[in-house]
Design an enzyme around this catalytic site. Structure first.
Site, PDB file in Angstrom:
ATOM      1  N   GLY A   1     -58.424 -36.410 -42.009  1.00  0.00           N
ATOM      2  CA  GLY A   1     -58.084 -37.797 -42.123  1.00  0.00           C
ATOM      3  C   GLY A   1     -56.120 -37.371 -41.571  1.00  0.00           C
ATOM      4  N   SER A   2     -55.908 -38.548 -41.784  1.00  0.00           N
ATOM      5  CA  SER A   2     -54.411 -38.474 -41.315  1.00  0.00           C
ATOM      6  C   SER A   2     -53.429 -37.795 -41.914  1.00  0.00           C
ATOM      7  CB  SER A   2     -53.244 -40.315 -41.080  1.00  0.00           C
ATOM      8  OG  SER A   2     -53.488 -40.984 -42.468  1.00  0.00           O
TER       9      SER A   2
ATOM     10  N   GLU B   1     -56.377 -30.872 -43.045  1.00  0.00           N
ATOM     11  CA  GLU B   1     -56.702 -30.663 -42.207  1.00  0.00           C
ATOM     12  C   GLU B   1     -56.320 -32.116 -40.860  1.00  0.00           C
ATOM     13  OE1 GLU B   1     -57.695 -31.475 -38.399  1.00  0.00           O
ATOM     14  OE2 GLU B   1     -59.259 -31.596 -39.248  1.00  0.00           O
ATOM     15  N   LEU B   2     -54.936 -32.629 -40.466  1.00  0.00           N
ATOM     16  CA  LEU B   2     -54.426 -34.013 -40.037  1.00  0.00           C
ATOM     17  C   LEU B   2     -54.627 -33.977 -38.955  1.00  0.00           C
ATOM     18  CD1 LEU B   2     -51.618 -33.222 -43.417  1.00  0.00           C
ATOM     19  CD2 LEU B   2     -54.021 -34.302 -42.954  1.00  0.00           C
TER      20      LEU B   2
ATOM     21  N   CYS C   1     -59.283 -34.955 -33.215  1.00  0.00           N
ATOM     22  CA  CYS C   1     -57.878 -34.705 -33.442  1.00  0.00           C
ATOM     23  C   CYS C   1     -57.025 -33.473 -32.350  1.00  0.00           C
ATOM     24  CB  CYS C   1     -57.887 -34.397 -34.933  1.00  0.00           C
ATOM     25  SG  CYS C   1     -58.706 -33.230 -35.688  1.00  0.00           S
TER      26      CYS C   1
ATOM     27  N   GLU D   1     -50.285 -39.610 -32.386  1.00  0.00           N
ATOM     28  CA  GLU D   1     -51.785 -39.197 -32.121  1.00  0.00           C
ATOM     29  C   GLU D   1     -52.242 -40.297 -31.090  1.00  0.00           C
ATOM     30  OE1 GLU D   1     -54.863 -36.377 -34.066  1.00  0.00           O
ATOM     31  OE2 GLU D   1     -54.145 -38.393 -35.754  1.00  0.00           O
TER      32      GLU D   1
END
Length: 489
Positions: A243-244, A263-264, A297, A392
């Protein structure tokens, strides 16, 4: 814009039904429910989903304690066989999942099929890796006091894993949490993204059908308070989150002694050297910048093209982007469609507007269509202070800037807080390795875009893009701990 409306086939997922929580092998209702609607056509109800509360978290974690014990006791071949059955069931329900993913996320159906294929591969790879969990013999006589002693290590499951996933690849991301957790002999409690919980519940049903032990898996759709409860509970041994960056930072701050894999976000750069194969680079940017409507992402976002080829590259890319078909995601001919929500759409439009207001040129696209889709966009002449170069985007646009030296391009690529994946196109091997060593990212692609990912490779970032690695082998390592056994005769 396409206007014809497709018809579902006989294998399509039925829309408009009610969906309960999945807790330790049981389907459980809740007091609160949330409606999930089709992003492309909001009047279409995908389903009503029971919304978990803290009491459901308690029930799931209590059951997970026993589920973890049972999974840890399973031999490796049995875990592998379970995962192969789950993969078989996903494959048998491919059409059903494709229709569901399209309606929950709004991504084109061609992208949904690709996601399903990758999810099947991720589960099968996890099954294979389950049979390779092993330790090593330690040479104790490397020091004088170790003479005559024998030692070896084993890998042991952590216990209860809490998985929290994003909306953009609902089946694939869930499989990358669930399959390695079970392969390693853990139990897992999964909180799916609030926008896409039905896919996770459908996956849970297949896991149960395949023979997953009661307590080894629970799926709890819900709000932020569910994630917060899981993150703070001392019974949870590890949190694996996609996520963020802001939420990831919060998880890291409150996790305590738990192991954390994050995992950003990212703002993926691509460097185009003057000797690059432009035809291939453009083709890969088309695939890597706009797939899943840019909601990935590692989607290409910033492109640094050498000044000698800058305008030619931009012109040729814009020509191809302008040919992309935008519209109904249920049509196989659609290349780009709606974003997951109206809020996401407005955010992306604001970022494009910000770039234009600061002097960037919109070569193609970037317009809101009557059906709510943003046409795929190319921005030219962006500068580092623009939002598109720092944040992003998660939308269908790429931004191009010129550079004069490779060092300048590398400096610009490294200038954001993020560091997940990057790419460079060049036929100069020396330049390729020079850039690969200096780009501050978890993964660097040579003659490929940042968005390429094979599901068995180590995948993760540095800086604000996270910590830890996914990919079945590497996730299993994260989800187990090393135990050493020493024998003294």
């Amino acid at each position: 814009m396409q206007t014809n409306t497709p018809q579902s086939n006989s294998g399509a997922f039925p829309l408009g039904n009610n969906h309960r929580l999945f807790i330790a092998g049981e389907w459980v209702d809740a007091d609160d429910h949330v409606e999930i609607r089709f992003p492309y056509e909001r009047k279409v109800l995908v389903g009503r989903v029971a919304w978990a509360n803290k009491a459901h978290v308690e029930t799931a974690l209590t059951a997970a304690k026993e589920g973890a014990k049972e999974m840890a006791a399973w031999p490796l071949h049995r875990r592998a066989a379970l995962l192969q059955r789950i993969a078989d069931l996903i494959a048998a329900n491919k059409e059903r999942f494709a229709w569901l993913i399209v309606h929950e996320v709004g991504k084109p159906i061609k992208d949904a099929y690709l996601e399903i294929d990758r999810a099947i591969a991720a589960v099968r790879l996890s099954a294979e890796e389950a049979t390779r969990i092993h330790g090593e013999v330690i040479p104790m006589d490397a020091v004088p006091s170790g003479e005559g002693r024998i030692a070896y290590t084993v890998r042991r499951p952590l216990g209860i894993i809490a998985g929290i996933t994003g909306f953009n690849f609902p089946l694939l991301l869930d499989c990358h949490k669930i399959a390695p957790a079970l392969a390693a002999g853990n139990a897992i409690v999964l909180k799916p993204a609030p926008d896409t919980p039905i896919t996770a519940l459908e996956l849970a049903a297949l896991c149960a059908q395949a023979g997953t032990p009661r307590g080894a898996l629970s799926v709890l759709p819900g709000g932020d308070e569910i994630g917060e409860a899981l993150v703070r509970d001392e019974r949870v041994a590890m949190i694996t989150f996609t996520g963020s960056s802001a939420v990831g930072q919060h998880i890291r701050a409150v996790a305590g002694y738990k192991r954390v894999a994050l995992e950003l976000g990212n703002n993926s750069p691509l460097i185009i050297e003057p000797d690059a194969n432009l035809e291939r680079a453009i083709a890969r940017v088309l695939a890597g910048g706009y797939y899943a409507v840019g909601q990935a992402c590692i989607a290409v976002q910033r492109i640094y093209a050498h000044r000698s080829i800058y305008k030619e590259f931009a012109r040729r890319l814009a020509e191809q982007v302008g040919k992309m078909r935008t519209g109904d995601p249920r049509l196989s001919s659609t290349d780009s469609s709606t974003l997951v929500s109206e809020q996401a759409t407005q955010r992306v439009l604001r970022v494009i507007q910000d770039a234009q207001e600061q002097g960037a040129q919109l070569l193609v696209g970037g317009k809101l269509q009557p059906d709510g889709c943003i046409t795929p966009a190319v921005l030219l002449g962006v500068t580092p202070n623009m939002q598109v170069c720092q944040q992003e985007l998660f939308g269908p646009a790429v931004a191009i800037a010129p550079y004069d030296t490779l060092d300048e391009a590398i400096e610009q690529a490294n200038s954001t807080p993020y560091g997940l994946q990057a790419g460079i196109f060049t036929n100069n091997l020396q330049a390729a390795f020079y850039a690969a060593e200096r780009l501050e990212f978890g993964g660097v692609h040579i003659n490929e875009v940042s968005s390429y990912r094979a599901d068995h490779m180590p995948y993760g970032g540095v800086k604000a893009s996270g910590m830890g690695r996914e990919g079945p082998r590497y996730a299993i390592e994260e989800m187990t701990e090393t135990k050493i056994i020493i024998i003294t005769p």
